[in-house]
Design an enzyme around this catalytic site. Sequence first.
Site, PDB file in Angstrom:
ATOM      1  CD  GLU A   5      -3.008  -0.918   0.304  1.00 12.22           C
ATOM      2  OE1 GLU A   5      -3.091  -0.093  -0.296  1.00 12.22           O
ATOM      3  OE2 GLU A   5      -3.698  -2.049   0.298  1.00 12.22           O
ATOM      4  CB  CYS A  52      -1.785   7.105   1.564  1.00 12.43           C
ATOM      5  SG  CYS A  52      -2.903   5.836   2.262  1.00 12.43           S
TER       6      CYS A  52
END
Length: 489
Positions: free
Chosen positions: A258, A292
């Site tokens: 990720e 993010c």
Amino acid sequence: MDVDGIAKASGSGDLFLAGEWRAAADGRTYGVTDPATGAVIREVSAAGPRDSAEAVDVAAEALDGWRTTSRRRRSEILHDMHAAMRDHADALARLITLENGKAYRDAKAEVFYAAEFFRWFAEEAVRIGSSFGDAPAGGFRHLVRKQAVGVTAFVTPWNFPAAMATRKIAPALAAGCTVILKPAPDTPLTALAVAGLLKEVGLPDGVCSVLPTDRAAEVADVWFRDDRVRKFSFTGSTATGRILLRQAAEHVVNVTMELGGNAPFIVCPDADIDSAVRGAMDAKMRGGGEVCIAANRFYVHEDVADEFTAKFGAAMASVRIGPGLAEGTELGPMINEAAVAKIWGLVDDAITKGAKVAAQGPTPDGPGWYFPATVLTDVPEDAELLRTEVFGPVAPILTYRDENEMLKRANDAEHGLASYVYSGSLERALRIGDRLDAGMVGLNRGLISDPAAPFGGVKQSGLGREGGREGIDAFLETKYIAVDWPNIP
Ligand code: ADP
């Protein structure tokens, strides 16, 4: 349990290895700081290669016992962990705010989100499916089994000290894997508290170890040299992800990555502007923008740009900034001094190239690593902050007229994690959503994370998904058994 109680449960900062709290083998420690003051709040044991190697031995030893523990029992432990995190939500949220800086209300929301992974994967643990079928040509049968990958190792970032850990730990445990977690050096205390709670709810010793350290590469290196570590899951920057992917290639380790994002937030001419402003605040400001999936670039249609900018600017300028634990704080400090310097660098670069500050909130006096909520307009396409994850409370607004041209600009990024579309037309929103290069799209929603949905990115935002049905698959191997069963048609 109060913060001190939780801190005690987190072993006052020792490593959590083989079900016990321990100092690092070579006795090293490092200081964890409070971003609101810059002061060291606790000395934490710093794991080194010897501790890392021992954690692999321990995880390998515990593997058989855990993967053969009934799914129902694994599920019960995860259910109990969900309840335990909720029971200690206040103390855990305070710990998150202490070491990460984020506003208490965001930290509290993170605890519930983090706990929810245990509930979701407790429910998935008992539904790991196998299948059975006939070979089309006849003569034998297909048995397809799902089995735990084995020993798993994780590296997590500092922006969600609880949730980035539980998003990996919960599905791994549900699948029957054993776990070694290296939390970010800035925020190890929450991860240690999670380990302490797992022990309290009855997770067998050695099934989950937590190794804080300020020497990440030395600790991770051990795993990539040890054939017993079969799964590596990372959340962090794309730059570090590339290094770790190269290392994982050596033993062809199964990876989930990720990585970074650069989310576009699109406001169509038919959008409900008040709702878009609320969504923009959610998508930009949760966790101070250190997220993010934070909106990084705002593409607003020319017809509604003035209204959106005025309303969004007013909301940003009135954000209450201060220590995360102070009453009513909406925006806490950034993680550290370097983060603040990086954000100023990006804002100064944009301004030098022609951007204007359309709105800016205050910065508190006194210590702490603060950055004011900021809205920029007239941002030129060559501004560095359009290519780089800002990771802070800065919103650059760009305008567009033509949808196709806007999509080209929105997709012109190396990342493809999240994206957001506001429109009054479902047809238009879905059309744009389909064409965005992103693993996730929020349609008229600024908050998209949900443990029951697959989280992940395309392009250089990563590989694989966490959460949802997919989340547990990441910890399962598929084994096909050809069964020779004579005399069947
Ligand atoms: P950031 O710059 O935001 O800290 P990183 O991707 O560097 O983002 O850090 C995310 C996580 O990766 C942290 O836990 C950090 O300690 C870890 N990390 C950084 N470099 C390495 C490395 N070479 N090997 C293993 N872990 C690393």
